[in-house]
Design an enzyme around this catalytic site. Structure first.
Site, short mmCIF file in Angstrom:
data_model
loop_
_atom_site.label_atom_id
_atom_site.label_comp_id
_atom_site.label_asym_id
_atom_site.label_seq_id
_atom_site.Cartn_x
_atom_site.Cartn_y
_atom_site.Cartn_z
CG ASN A 155 -0.28 -0.40 2.49
OD1 ASN A 155 0.38 -1.42 2.57
ND2 ASN A 155 -0.45 0.40 3.53
CD GLN A 183 -3.71 -0.29 -1.40
OE1 GLN A 183 -4.01 0.26 -2.47
NE2 GLN A 183 -4.05 0.23 -0.23
CB SER A 203 -10.41 -3.71 1.25
OG SER A 203 -11.04 -2.59 1.79
CG HIS A 205 -12.11 1.45 1.59
ND1 HIS A 205 -11.21 2.44 1.89
CD2 HIS A 205 -11.77 0.39 2.35
CE1 HIS A 205 -10.36 1.99 2.83
NE2 HIS A 205 -10.69 0.76 3.12
CB THR A 242 -28.02 -8.90 9.72
OG1 THR A 242 -28.73 -9.64 10.70
CG2 THR A 242 -28.96 -8.51 8.58
CB CYS A 336 -3.89 2.35 7.91
SG CYS A 336 -4.65 2.05 6.33
N1 PLP Z 1 -4.42 -4.41 3.47
C1 PLP Z 1 -3.90 -3.39 2.79
C2 PLP Z 1 -2.73 -3.60 1.89
C3 PLP Z 1 -4.44 -2.10 2.94
O1 PLP Z 1 -3.91 -1.09 2.26
C4 PLP Z 1 -5.54 -1.92 3.81
C5 PLP Z 1 -6.11 -0.57 4.04
O2 PLP Z 1 -5.39 0.41 4.02
C6 PLP Z 1 -6.05 -3.03 4.48
C7 PLP Z 1 -5.47 -4.26 4.29
C8 PLP Z 1 -7.22 -2.91 5.43
O3 PLP Z 1 -8.41 -2.77 4.70
P1 PLP Z 1 -9.78 -2.26 5.36
O4 PLP Z 1 -9.69 -0.76 5.36
O5 PLP Z 1 -10.85 -2.78 4.46
O6 PLP Z 1 -9.87 -2.84 6.73
#
Ligand code: PLP
Length: 389
Positions: A155, A183, A203, A205, A242, A336
């Site tokens: 990421n 990613q 993921s 988003h 749910t 994050c």
């Molecule tokens: N793994 C990677 C490489 C990510 O970049 C991220 C989020 O930044 C995640 C896992 C975690 O994803 P989520 O936001 O859906 O918990």
């Protein structure tokens, strides 16, 4: 937010119109997917259609997909010292994770901290395959199996890992392979069978779906982790609760559009490369006001949308704030970590010293990022460099 420029897709990509529409439509579905009446069946159809589309995005069948609240939950679910196959319980005693994994993997899921071994990466940010081989050769199977966790694309740097080769090593040592494809999806072709993964993490988003949806995709071996969330029988007893219809529908709509993004890879890379060339020129023209820029992973295989770079002497926080004031969103290290600019464990693992790592910025773009956004970024960055020294 008019006039702002968003260059932080790896933190969260903008919601795609099709995903937004799917979310709104799903919000109108009043039933619970577990109910047997018409409304319930309507909700069930929505979930199962979505599951098929998400599965197809990674070359899997619908029954391989477990829907979750995101990749962090998917990681917590999969990183389990207890796996199951055909009713049989398989103990796993150690998790081997690359040192550059996302914090949700480094947290180790349900493994105790003492059961985690970190695998080093090279200066180029690629997992050291000899270290993996040695670690697995030294694993004692008498106390339980080995699980390996490696991300397909990082990421922070966008560096792509040789997952097929890693899968070959893990298979040879009878280890289970978890691949964080969060990613990579939409930026690289992702096929669970071709990768040789036992489990994929996804993921929503990061590919333009809504936040708060994700998935575990099971490999074809009938292997599954013990459930993390227990209660109802949703997700075929893998994950109680749910279903979040709106988020699931949006995730699926986004995953139906990834081929368009993959087809735009050359154009995306051209915008990213123009930013890197522009930074080179700015620093050269600034003479001794700025050091020579360092682009992490520039020579390694990496995602076409990502640039992680540092200009010595230009602190990341300073640049980030100046860019934000000028209407441009980028990231310093990983976003994050509750909005704080922390030391990057990824750059540390690559042997980058703290001073240079403290200057690291990440730009991550998408298919809709126009060339003039790159130009505006460069105009502001030139001012920042000009003010330094
Ligand atoms: N793994 C990677 C490489 C990510 O970049 C991220 C989020 O930044 C995640 C896992 C975690 O994803 P989520 O936001 O859906 O918990």
């Amino acid at each position: 937010m008019n006039g702002r420029i968003y260059l932080d897709h790896n933190a969260s990509a903008p919601l795609r119109p099709a995903a937004g529409e799917a979310v709104l439509t799903a919000l109108e579905v009043i039933g619970n997917a577990s109910s047997v009446h018409h409304e319930g069946r309507q909700a069930r159809r929505l979930v199962e259609n979505a599951r098929r589309n998400i599965a197809a995005a990674v070359g899997a069948r619908a029954e391989q997909v477990i829907l979750t609240s995101g990749a962090s939950e998917a990681a917590a679910h999969v990183l389990s010292p207890i796996l199951r196959r055909n009713g049989e319980t398989i103990p796993v005693s150690r998790l081997y994770a690359s040192a550059i994994e996302h914090p949700c993997v480094l947290a180790g899921g349900r493994f105790p901290a003492a059961a985690l071994t970190l695998l080093p990466v090279s200066e180029a940010g690629v997992v050291d395959l000899n270290a993996l081989e040695t670690a697995l050769a030294g694993h004692d199977p008498s106390v339980g199996g080995a699980m390996v966790a490696v991300m397909l694309a990082n990421n922070e740097t966008g560096i792509v890992q040789p997952v097929e080769r890693i899968a070959e090593i893990t298979r040879r040592h009878n280890a289970y392979l978890v691949v964080d494809a969060v990613q990579a999806l939409g930026r690289l072709p992702v096929d669970i069978a071709a990768l040789g993964a036992d489990f994929l993490l996804l993921s929503s988003h990061k590919l333009g779906g809504p936040k708060g949806a994700g998935a575990v995709v099971l490999g074809d071996a009938g292997l599954s982790p013990a459930p993390l969330i227990t209660g109802g029988g949703q997700e075929n007893f893998h994950r109680a609760g749910t279903e979040n219809l709106a988020a699931i529908a949006g995730f699926a709509a986004a995953s139906c559009e990834i081929d368009e993004d993959l087809a735009a890879a050359t154009e995306i890379a051209a915008v990213r490369d123009s930013i890197e060339q522009g930074i080179d020129t700015i620093c050269k023209d600034a003479g001794n006001k700025a050091g020579e820029p360092v682009f992490f992973g520039r020579k390694a295989p990496r995602l076409v949308n990502t640039s992680c770079f540092a200009v010595p002497g230009i602190r990341a926080e300073t640049a980030l704030i100046a860019l934000d004031l000028a209407g441009i969103a980028v990231s310093a290290g990983s976003a994050c970590s509750s909005g704080k600019v922390n030391k990057s464990h990824v750059l540390s693992a690559m042997g980058i010293d703290d001073l240079l790592a403290g200057c690291a910025l990440r730009i991550s773009i998408g298919p809709e990022t126009p060339g003039h956004h790159a130009e505006r970024f460069l105009g502001t960055f030139k001012d920042i460099v000009g003010r330094a020294g």
